[in-house]
Design a protein around this motif. Structure first.
Motif, short mmCIF file in Angstrom:
data_model
loop_
_atom_site.label_atom_id
_atom_site.label_comp_id
_atom_site.label_asym_id
_atom_site.label_seq_id
_atom_site.Cartn_x
_atom_site.Cartn_y
_atom_site.Cartn_z
N VAL A 136 30.87 43.28 46.07
CA VAL A 136 31.37 43.10 44.47
C VAL A 136 32.80 42.75 45.00
O VAL A 136 33.87 41.92 44.24
N LEU A 158 36.33 39.82 44.85
CA LEU A 158 36.71 39.89 43.59
C LEU A 158 38.11 39.71 44.94
O LEU A 158 39.32 39.52 44.27
N VAL A 211 38.05 37.73 37.79
CA VAL A 211 36.63 38.11 37.91
C VAL A 211 35.57 37.17 38.02
O VAL A 211 34.33 36.35 37.90
N ALA A 227 32.14 36.16 39.75
CA ALA A 227 31.40 36.18 38.79
C ALA A 227 30.58 34.69 39.01
O ALA A 227 29.55 34.62 39.56
N LEU A 250 29.49 35.38 42.67
CA LEU A 250 28.53 36.03 42.83
C LEU A 250 26.93 35.46 41.91
O LEU A 250 25.40 36.71 41.59
N ARG A 260 26.62 36.23 38.50
CA ARG A 260 26.66 37.09 38.10
C ARG A 260 27.69 36.66 36.71
O ARG A 260 27.75 35.88 36.65
N VAL A 300 30.55 41.94 36.01
CA VAL A 300 31.55 41.60 37.87
C VAL A 300 32.25 42.86 37.07
O VAL A 300 33.04 43.27 38.47
#
Length: 322
Positions: free
Chosen positions: A16, A20, A26, A30, A33, A35, A40
């Motif tokens: 993560v 980033l 963020v 996200a 990923l 997510r 995150v």
């Protein structure tokens, strides 16, 4: 400051963190990923706690890395890249584009080498084959990567680090030229009366003809210690020597076509060949391709040897008092 133990660190947080650092946001991290931004942010908070550093701080609406974050990113980026490469499935092997020189070790059987390279060039015309004799060093050379594949007798334990495929056992017969005097009175006594051709196999300690003769109390006379099986047919055709071999040894050319086959007066141990390769390369596409070619070659040659045997007038022994 307490040393951070890697077993206490959630390595997923480093993945993560890398995204980033790459994205600087963020929300974008996200998205990359898959997510939520909240997840995150939570992961970043956990990594901050574990490392004791803010790592990324929002300044003027932009995520700015701390000195520790910059140093950490430089260290983990190549490591994570290597891990990603390591876990990828092996690249496909395209024989038609291969220029690789494959290395095989085995007993001196020209018919096997000829058939293997012929099959190779049908699919990989730019590839090559380096053939070398089987020796006591061969097993170690497979482990070290100096040899891709080897084949030989399966009469010794398979060394650690190697995988093998056993071939069907091959029966030994006695071979001689047509018209050999022994064909008129084929007994154990005549078997031992004529000189024999032998081929020494490196590392062979049991399951050999010599061991069988010793157990039977038979004494043979050696007429020729040959370095390979290639050319054995020509030797037998031009002498009164006998050879205790498998039919595979007499394939190829015309040298074995005029050979007479005799049933051994006493049973001889079968020959059990196996093809060997490095266990780590079991799933390697190039090694698997070569392995399949070698195994297919043996299938074809063994079928041909059996066909010739079936068409031969095999001389049966008569009982003797030897």
């Amino acid at each position: 400051m307490n040393e951070i133990q890697i077993r206490n660190l959630d390595l997923n947080l480093l993945l993560v963190f890398r995204v980033l650092m790459d994205e600087g946001s963020v929300n974008r991290a996200a998205e990359q990923l898959g997510r939520t931004p909240s997840a995150v942010s939570h992961a970043l908070g956990r990594l901050r706690d574990q490392l004791g550093d803010p790592l990324l701080v929002r300044v003027g609406g932009i995520m700015q890395p701390s000195p520790r974050a910059l140093a950490l990113y430089q260290e983990i980026q190549p490591i994570l890249a290597r891990i990603e490469r390591a876990v990828q499935p092996p690249a496909e092997f395209n024989p038609s584009k291969s220029t690789r020189i494959f290395k095989i070790a085995g007993p001196g059987l020209d018919i096997v080498a000829t058939e293997v390279v012929s099959r190779m060039h049908r699919e990989a015309p730019e590839s090559g084959l380096a053939w070398q004799p089987l020796s006591k060093e061969t097993m170690g050379q497979i482990v070290s990567g100096e040899i891709d594949i080897a084949f030989g007798n399966a009469n010794f334990p398979l060394p650690a680090g190697l995988t093998a495929k056993a071939l069907p056992p091959l029966k030994r017969y006695v071979f001689a030229r047509h018209g050999h005097p022994a064909s008129n009175d084929w007994t154990t006594e005549s078997w031992m009366s004529w000189p024999h051709v032998v081929v020494r196999v490196p590392g062979a300690t049991h399951g050999t003809v010599k061991e069988r003769f010793d157990n039977l109390g038979l004494k043979r006379r050696i007429g020729l210690h040959a370095v390979s099986w290639s050319g054995i047919g020509a030797v037998l055709n031009n002498t009164d020597m006998l050879g205790n071999f498998v039919a595979l040894c007499l394939l190829g050319g015309v040298q074995g076509e005029d050979i007479q086959v005799f049933e051994p007066p006493e049973s001889l141990p079968d020959v059990s060949f196996r093809v060997m390769w490095k266990s780590e390369l079991d799933g390697d596409p190039a090694t698997r391709w070569l392995r399949n070619i070698v195994l297919a070659t043996f299938d074809t040659l063994i079928d041909e040897a059996n066909r010739r045997l079936a068409a031969s007038d095999i001389i049966k022994p008569r009982q003797s008092t030897c």
